[in-house]
Scaffold this active site. Structure first.
Site, PDB file in Angstrom:
ATOM      1  N   LYS A  10     -33.785  26.627  -4.805  1.00  0.00           N
ATOM      2  CA  LYS A  10     -34.322  25.455  -5.507  1.00  0.00           C
ATOM      3  C   LYS A  10     -35.794  25.268  -5.235  1.00  0.00           C
ATOM      4  CE  LYS A  10     -30.559  22.577  -6.811  1.00  0.00           C
ATOM      5  NZ  LYS A  10     -29.635  21.559  -6.371  1.00  0.00           N
ATOM      6  N   LYS A  26     -20.813  23.516 -12.362  1.00  0.00           N
ATOM      7  CA  LYS A  26     -20.755  22.318 -13.202  1.00  0.00           C
ATOM      8  C   LYS A  26     -22.147  21.881 -13.654  1.00  0.00           C
ATOM      9  CE  LYS A  26     -19.805  19.766  -8.966  1.00  0.00           C
ATOM     10  NZ  LYS A  26     -18.737  19.177  -8.194  1.00  0.00           N
ATOM     11  N   LYS A  61     -22.346  32.420 -10.514  1.00  0.00           N
ATOM     12  CA  LYS A  61     -21.094  31.669 -10.359  1.00  0.00           C
ATOM     13  C   LYS A  61     -20.957  30.580 -11.425  1.00  0.00           C
ATOM     14  CE  LYS A  61     -22.476  27.861  -7.505  1.00  0.00           C
ATOM     15  NZ  LYS A  61     -22.209  26.770  -6.669  1.00  0.00           N
TER      16      LYS A  61
HETATM   17  P1  TYM Z   1     -19.211  21.195  -4.718  1.00  0.00           P
HETATM   18  O1  TYM Z   1     -18.884  19.800  -5.075  1.00  0.00           O
HETATM   19  O2  TYM Z   1     -20.430  21.817  -5.311  1.00  0.00           O
HETATM   20  O3  TYM Z   1     -17.995  22.123  -5.070  1.00  0.00           O
HETATM   21  C1  TYM Z   1     -16.680  21.765  -4.678  1.00  0.00           C
HETATM   22  C2  TYM Z   1     -15.919  23.009  -4.257  1.00  0.00           C
HETATM   23  O4  TYM Z   1     -15.772  23.908  -5.349  1.00  0.00           O
HETATM   24  C3  TYM Z   1     -16.129  25.221  -4.941  1.00  0.00           C
HETATM   25  N1  TYM Z   1     -16.682  25.959  -6.087  1.00  0.00           N
HETATM   26  C4  TYM Z   1     -16.231  27.156  -6.503  1.00  0.00           C
HETATM   27  N2  TYM Z   1     -15.253  27.951  -6.033  1.00  0.00           N
HETATM   28  C5  TYM Z   1     -15.044  29.118  -6.692  1.00  0.00           C
HETATM   29  N3  TYM Z   1     -15.757  29.497  -7.783  1.00  0.00           N
HETATM   30  C6  TYM Z   1     -16.748  28.726  -8.271  1.00  0.00           C
HETATM   31  N4  TYM Z   1     -17.437  29.100  -9.346  1.00  0.00           N
HETATM   32  C7  TYM Z   1     -17.015  27.496  -7.623  1.00  0.00           C
HETATM   33  N5  TYM Z   1     -17.912  26.497  -7.857  1.00  0.00           N
HETATM   34  C8  TYM Z   1     -17.687  25.574  -6.902  1.00  0.00           C
HETATM   35  C9  TYM Z   1     -17.190  24.993  -3.870  1.00  0.00           C
HETATM   36  O5  TYM Z   1     -17.329  26.136  -3.044  1.00  0.00           O
HETATM   37  C10 TYM Z   1     -16.615  23.801  -3.138  1.00  0.00           C
HETATM   38  O6  TYM Z   1     -15.654  24.208  -2.196  1.00  0.00           O
HETATM   39  N6  TYM Z   1     -21.183  20.551  -0.181  1.00  0.00           N
HETATM   40  C11 TYM Z   1     -19.939  20.677  -0.925  1.00  0.00           C
HETATM   41  C12 TYM Z   1     -19.054  19.438  -0.857  1.00  0.00           C
HETATM   42  C13 TYM Z   1     -18.793  19.008   0.542  1.00  0.00           C
HETATM   43  C14 TYM Z   1     -17.836  19.565   1.429  1.00  0.00           C
HETATM   44  C15 TYM Z   1     -17.973  18.825   2.645  1.00  0.00           C
HETATM   45  C16 TYM Z   1     -16.907  20.584   1.308  1.00  0.00           C
HETATM   46  C17 TYM Z   1     -19.417  18.012   1.204  1.00  0.00           C
HETATM   47  N7  TYM Z   1     -18.939  17.903   2.460  1.00  0.00           N
HETATM   48  C18 TYM Z   1     -17.193  19.126   3.746  1.00  0.00           C
HETATM   49  C19 TYM Z   1     -16.112  20.873   2.436  1.00  0.00           C
HETATM   50  C20 TYM Z   1     -16.277  20.147   3.628  1.00  0.00           C
HETATM   51  C21 TYM Z   1     -20.280  20.910  -2.374  1.00  0.00           C
HETATM   52  O7  TYM Z   1     -21.362  20.613  -2.804  1.00  0.00           O
HETATM   53  O8  TYM Z   1     -19.251  21.367  -3.132  1.00  0.00           O
END
Ligand code: TYM
Length: 346
Positions: free
Chosen positions: A121, A216, A213
């Site tokens: 970024k 969203k 990947k």
């Molecule tokens: P976030 O909200 O961007 O995404 C949520 C979860 O979805 C998974 N993910 C994917 N898995 C497979 N293929 C894809 N294309 C794909 N896109 C997204 C992400 O790996 C994630 O597991 N920082 C984290 C949220 C968070 C969190 C935490 C997770 C905050 N605190 C503590 C676990 C533990 C995030 O931004 O995920």
């Protein structure tokens, strides 16, 4: 008030509609655990609402988005009536912010600067346009995990670096102050625990550009299947997915990333091993019918999921939140107090 059972924990942000990468990468694995292994484990599925501002967000819509994600957690099958299953909002447990500040003081500026997401970024937008929250959120994520002494954290492959960072920070604190934190399992151990056949976390790729990947925040939305997509629209997205000219349905992520991604999606939707679907299309030389099979399955999944979503009861969600948030405050405050004592604040 300590956790008596090993904890499985994950969170999914509420910036936009969730997509199937989120669903299969993080949501479904924890829901399967909640259905099959609560009793043995404590299951924490939370809404990281404080993480929302790391990227631009419509503040007037945030409450709606949060509620909508909680409905999605419920529609996906989280058993709200199970006492070992907890659903809560991060900002309702202030210990997350408090622990973040303390851990910030033990995290390196250099190590946060090396986080891929931050590097990408800042290269794209320039550091002047990056918020401190974007820089710092791996520490908040570490706090989310360590406050509950989580053993397993189902996440997609894109979160690998954050899990590794959490382990490193926990170890650093433990070495310096004694056993404060449980180290979450390594990504390798997690892949085994969650039964990944390839021994790695999931990464669903963009349908239009299968070398990146599925996300969203995808601007055109054409490469991404949102859980809220009209089934017919999602069907079209699959039919126009990028493939190749090999004219064989193989799982070969290097030479046929698009076809491999569709095979993966199909296996996930059917809940079968990848080899099963690879075998099914053995010898097929045109992509039309293959894509149609995947597209039909995607559309059927969305139709079913959206019907479940429409039937979700908000009162059940609200009472679960109240119950879980009270208990999570007790658990998190206990860990926080141990840390405060260790660093000399208490
Ligand atoms: P976030 O909200 O961007 O995404 C949520 C979860 O979805 C998974 N993910 C994917 N898995 C497979 N293929 C894809 N294309 C794909 N896109 C997204 C992400 O790996 C994630 O597991 N920082 C984290 C949220 C968070 C969190 C935490 C997770 C905050 N605190 C503590 C676990 C533990 C995030 O931004 O995920």
């Amino acid at each position: 008030m300590q956790m008596t059972k090993p904890v499985i924990l994950t969170g999914l942000r509420a910036n936009n509609d969730l997509q199937i990468g989120n669903y299969f990468g993080a949501l479904l694995p924890i829901i399967l655990m909640a259905k099959q292994r609560a009793g043995e484990y404590q299951i924490n599925l939370f809404m990281p609402d404080l993480h929302s501002f790391t990227t631009p967000v419509d503040h007037a819509q945030l409450q709606n988005n949060i509620m909508n994600n909680l409905r999605i957690f419920t529609a996906a099958g989280l058993p709200l009536d199970n006492p070992d299953v907890h659903m809560y909002r991060q900002s309702y447990v202030p210990a997350h912010s408090e622990l973040t500040w303390i851990l910030d003081c033990f995290a390196g500026f250099g190590e946060l600067s090396r986080m891929t997401e931050f590097k990408d970024k800042s290269a794209r937008l320039g550091v002047e346009h990056i918020g401190v929250g974007q820089f710092n959120y791996p520490v908040l994520m570490a706090s989310d995990i360590l406050l509950y002494q989580a053993a397993y954290v189902p996440v997609g492959d894109d979160q690998r670096q954050h899990i590794e960072f959490t382990r490193m920070l926990a170890e650093r604190m433990n070495n310096r102050f004694g056993e404060l934190f449980t180290l979450p399992a390594s990504m390798q151990e997690q892949a085994e625990f969650f039964g990944s056949s390839e021994g790695r976390a999931l990464r669903i790729m963009d349908l239009q550009d299968p070398t990146k990947k599925m996300s969203k925040s995808d601007e055109s939305g054409k490469g991404c299947i949102f859980l809220g997509d009209e089934p017919a629209v999602a069907h079209k997205k699959v039919m126009s997915a990028t493939t190749d000219s090999v004219a064989q349905v193989n799982h070969d992520t290097i030479n046929q990333p698009g076809v491999s991604n569709l095979l993966r999606i199909l296996a996930l939707l059917r809940g079968v091993e990848l080899e099963v679907v690879v075998h099914e299309f053995n010898g097929v030389t045109s992509y039309g019918d293959f894509k149609r099979t995947v597209a039909d399955e995607v559309a059927a999944f969305l139709t079913d999921f959206q019907a479940k979503l429409a039937a979700v009861d908000d009162t059940a969600i609200k009472s679960k939140l109240a119950e879980s948030e009270a208990l999570m405050n007790q658990q998190a405050n206990q860990t926080l107090l141990n840390v405060q004592k260790a660093v000399g604040l208490r």
